[in-house]
Design an enzyme around this catalytic site. Structure first.
Site, PDB file in Angstrom:
ATOM      1  N   ILE A 321       0.810  -1.227   0.000  1.00 11.51           N
ATOM      2  CA  ILE A 321       0.000   0.000   0.000  1.00 11.51           C
ATOM      3  C   ILE A 321       0.840   1.271   0.000  1.00 11.51           C
ATOM      4  CG2 ILE A 321      -2.184  -0.878   0.926  1.00 11.51           C
ATOM      5  CD1 ILE A 321      -1.243  -0.037   3.704  1.00 11.51           C
ATOM      6  N   LYS A 344       4.776  -2.002   8.305  1.00 10.80           N
ATOM      7  CA  LYS A 344       5.893  -1.255   7.711  1.00 10.80           C
ATOM      8  C   LYS A 344       7.151  -2.089   7.908  1.00 10.80           C
ATOM      9  CE  LYS A 344       7.998   3.330   8.219  1.00 10.80           C
ATOM     10  NZ  LYS A 344       7.690   4.689   8.666  1.00 10.80           N
ATOM     11  N   ASP A 441       7.326  16.557  10.659  1.00  7.68           N
ATOM     12  CA  ASP A 441       7.153  16.165   9.258  1.00  7.68           C
ATOM     13  C   ASP A 441       5.682  16.220   8.845  1.00  7.68           C
ATOM     14  OD1 ASP A 441       8.104  15.480   6.793  1.00  7.68           O
ATOM     15  OD2 ASP A 441       8.277  13.332   7.198  1.00  7.68           O
ATOM     16  N   LYS A 443       2.724  16.854   6.780  1.00  7.28           N
ATOM     17  CA  LYS A 443       2.447  17.022   5.341  1.00  7.28           C
ATOM     18  C   LYS A 443       1.309  16.076   4.991  1.00  7.28           C
ATOM     19  CE  LYS A 443       6.128  13.757   4.132  1.00  7.28           C
ATOM     20  NZ  LYS A 443       7.252  13.453   3.286  1.00  7.28           N
ATOM     21  N   ASN A 446       1.537  12.245   5.259  1.00 11.08           N
ATOM     22  CA  ASN A 446       1.643  11.577   6.561  1.00 11.08           C
ATOM     23  C   ASN A 446       0.359  11.666   7.369  1.00 11.08           C
ATOM     24  OD1 ASN A 446       4.222  10.811   6.051  1.00 11.08           O
ATOM     25  ND2 ASN A 446       5.183  12.487   7.192  1.00 11.08           N
TER      26      ASN A 446
END
Ligand SMILES: Nc1ncnc2c1ncn2[C@@H]1O[C@H](COP(=O)(O)OP(=O)(O)OP(=O)(O)O)[C@@H](O)[C@H]1O
Length: 697
Positions: A321, A344, A441, A443, A446
């Site tokens: 994904i 992950k 981070d 954005k 995310n």
């Protein structure tokens, strides 16, 4: 799974509420933990009772127990009370106990006479929620066993609802069941005819005026309406139990009427092995001051597991994904529970090569920390483990996909939709900042959407922990478009304020459709961030939204919105005047957009470039790509990954003060930017001037 309920119900020989399930097997045990804590055998067996866990306290309703277990119950109650007394005499404050259930089962005619046996002030009893008029006969172990002792499966069955508050018979109720941040959607309810079930007509619809007897068609429509108010699902699902404090929440929506919200309820199940929790639970509206109707019947059974460690062999890969810098993200199914997660997989060699070990361990630690804590809007970590070549993080699958994906497809969002996401992000950042974590981070890539459309932050690879409000850090990292100017320019480092700058960029981007500092050339983008003017397109953002963006995109972090009182300041801004923060924090504000998700396995909100990849031959137990090569990592290197595996045993956060990954490019970059701007003084309060549609932070 149905068998489990049938087995349990069969054992207890009845379908009544809150039955304790006993087996005809004389060796049947009530076991409160896998290690010896409270273990009670039935009368037919030896009858030995062992106690050693001071943390155990629970209460059973004797009326609900089969006769032969009543003695056992009494023994437990006496012993538990003794333990409680001992604890009290050890001066443990009474109010240190956690409140448990947020909801209580409603009584119906069958359970009406099974009311509270314990006095109201019994500390073991769950306090009824203030708005509910219903009695509480639902208990939980108020101080459950240490979390490492509770691991297992929770089988949840949503049977049916009744008395739903609907305005027409044309409805298709379905429910979202959530446990410990894992969400499952039921199909729409079955028609009673499909179940071969009779339907009950609520009394008030049966009042008939004798002078005007009801016509058959009226009766028919009354019947249909009554049927629509009592949808039946008989839906079962299994959750992994990791956090014993977690509640099962059920929210009912109407699929036919734009996902109209029909109420929700939260229940903390009793985590005793094979204990059947069952009850009718009153649904709550969004606005508790409004009169409301509707109940749902929920059953759950906890099955304790002996396994405390999982590895790649416990999961089956279904789809790819996502791809990140250090590895791939897969949709996986856990073999024992069938639960769907995101996995992950991070190559150890790659992170060693890129000097990212500390960040990766940091990401895992932050996820562990936020998972064990009630962290809203942060993706929930379920397991982490490693092989010789890879690290694995198993998190809840956010089937709504990246916010980036939706933004890309829709161009921009209406302001109210953007506001909803930004408000949830404010709460996520507030939570992280309170825990001394900078996210760094922010954005759209995310920010993930869950099945209902709430946001969840993922990817803590660049986050920095243990940074209190005054502390600064100076690692140069983040994604260019969202970088705060002080990250580029300030030698003294930067603070949590960088997250609020990125949030300002996000509000702008969500509403306007482009990033305020974007330039195809990276150097130009840095210059724009450091000195550029922001131009608001006409008629897109309200005055409040502009003022909010201006407040966040203030180049002086000391003057930025949030500099004094962190997220509180943002929450108090007029932009959020119509946001009810306490409802939002409980995820009780309905999201403005609900992603199209057909089932747990739906990957349609992810890029086909990934999801069409063939994953059949992926070997999770060994190196698979060229970067891993065949040479194993040295023992010294392997040692650096110690502690990555998350078994939910006692949490020893090992947040090292780290200072890695400085980009050598940084100084060069700063110089080039500085040279461009003669005389720019970063400490000067920057004028918050707006020239028509343009402003400089
Ligand atoms: N829990 C999840 N549910 C659904 N999708 C996920 C989940 N976690 C990650 N993803 C998908 O995988 C992508 C990559 O994940 P992530 O950002 O954590 O990896 P990364 O290697 O750290 O990436 P980056 O290089 O951006 O730092 C995400 O952008 C998202 O599309």
């Amino acid at each position: 799974m149905t068998e489990i309920f049938e087995k349990i119900q069969g054992r207890s020989g009845s379908d009544s509420k809150n039955q304790y399930s006993s087996s005809s097997d004389p060796s049947f045990k009530i076991s409160l933990s896998s290690t010896p804590s409270v273990s009670v055998e039935t009368a037919e067996a030896k009858g030995t009772t062992e106690y050693d866990n001071q943390n155990v306290s629970t209460s059973y309703d004797p009326i609900l127990l089969p006769d032969r277990l009543k003695n056992v119950y009494e023994e437990i109650t006496t012993q538990v009370k003794q333990i409680e007394k001992t604890k009290d005499s050890e001066e443990q404050p009474a109010d240190s106990r956690k409140k448990s259930n947020e909801a209580i089962p409603s009584t119906d005619t069958k359970t009406e006479n099974l009311k509270t046996l314990e006095p109201q002030n019994d500390p073991l009893k769950t306090p009824p929620s203030s708005h509910s008029q219903l009695d509480n006969s639902f208990y939980k172990a108020s101080e459950p066993m240490a979390s490492n002792q509770i691991m297992g499966r929770l089988v949840v069955r949503l049977r049916q609802a009744r008395n739903l508050l609907i305005s027409s018979m044309h409805v298709e109720p379905y429910a979202v069941i959530n446990y410990d941040k894992t969400e499952v959607v039921t199909p729409s309810s079955k028609k009673d005819a499909e179940n071969g079930m009779g339907i009950t007509i609520p009394c008030k619809t049966r009042t008939v005026n004798e002078n005007f007897p009801m016509s058959p068609s009226l009766i028919q429509s009354e019947l249909l309406f009554a049927e629509a108010r009592a949808p039946r699902w008989d839906f079962e699902t299994v959750f992994d139990v990791i956090n014993p404090e977690s509640a099962v929440s059920v929210s009912v929506y109407d699929r036919l009427n734009n996902d109209f919200f029909l109420g929700s309820v939260k229940v903390v199940p009793v985590l005793l092995n094979e204990y059947l929790n069952e009850g009718w639970y009153k649904l709550e509206p969004l606005d508790l001051s409004q009169p409301f109707e509707g109940e749902v019947n929920i059953q759950s059974i906890f099955e304790q597991s002996e396994i405390t460690r999982f590895g790649p062999e416990d999961f089956t890969i279904l789809r790819l994904i996502g791809k990140g810098t250090f590895g791939h993200v897969y949709l996986v199914q856990k073999n024992d529970t069938g639960r769907i997660y995101a996995m992950k997989k991070i190559s150890k060699k790659l992170i060693v090569r890129k000097r990212e070990v500390t960040h990766t361990i940091g990401e895992r630690n932050i996820l562990v920390r936020t998972s064990l804590d009630e962290s809203p809007f942060i993706v929930g970590l379920k397991f982490s483990f490693q092989t010789d070549s890879d690290l694995f993080l198993i998190t809840d699958y956010m089937s709504g996909g990246e916010l980036f994906w939706h933004l890309q497809h829709e161009g921009r969002f209406r302001e109210d939709r953007a506001k909803f996401y930004i408000a949830e992000l404010v709460l996520a950042l507030e939570h992280l900042h309170k825990h001394d974590i900078i996210y760094r981070d922010l954005k759209p890539e995310n920010i993930l959407l869950d099945i209902s459309g709430h946001i969840a932050l993922c990817d803590f690879g660049l986050s920095k922990a243990n940074l209190s409000s005054e502390d600064t850090t100076n690692t140069f990292c983040g994604t260019t478009e969202y970088l705060a100017p002080e990250v580029l320019l300030d030698d003294k480092g930067y603070t949590k304020q960088v997250d609020f700058w990125s949030l300002g960029v996000l509000v702008f981007e969500m509403c306007c459709g482009w990033s305020p500092f974007y330039a195809p050339d990276v150097q130009q983008m840095y210059r724009n961030i450091a000195f550029g003017k922001v131009r608001f397109p006409k008629g897109v953002l309200s005055q409040e939204a502009r003022s909010f963006v201006r407040g966040l995109l203030n180049r002086n972090p000391k003057h930025r919105l949030g500099a004094i009182a962190d997220a509180e300041e943002l929450k108090a801004h007029p932009f959020f005047d119509d946001i009810n923060w306490s409802l939002l924090a409980k995820k009780k504000l309905p999201p403005p957009f609900k992603p199209q998700v057909q089932s747990d396995l739906d990957v349609s909100n992810f890029d086909q470039e990934f999801t069409n990849t063939n994953v059949r031959n992926i070997n999770l137990n060994g190196p698979q790509d060229s970067v891993n090569g065949s040479t194993p990592l040295s023992n010294t290197m392997q040692d650096r990954f110690k502690g990555f595996t998350f078994t939910n045993k006692s949490l020893e956060d090992r947040f090292e003060g780290f200072h890695v990954d400085e980009f050598s490019e940084r100084d060069r970059l700063k110089d080039s930017v500085r040279n461009e701007k003669n005389g720019f003084d970063k400490d000067d309060p920057v004028a918050d001037s707006v020239f028509g549609e343009t402003f400089e932070g």
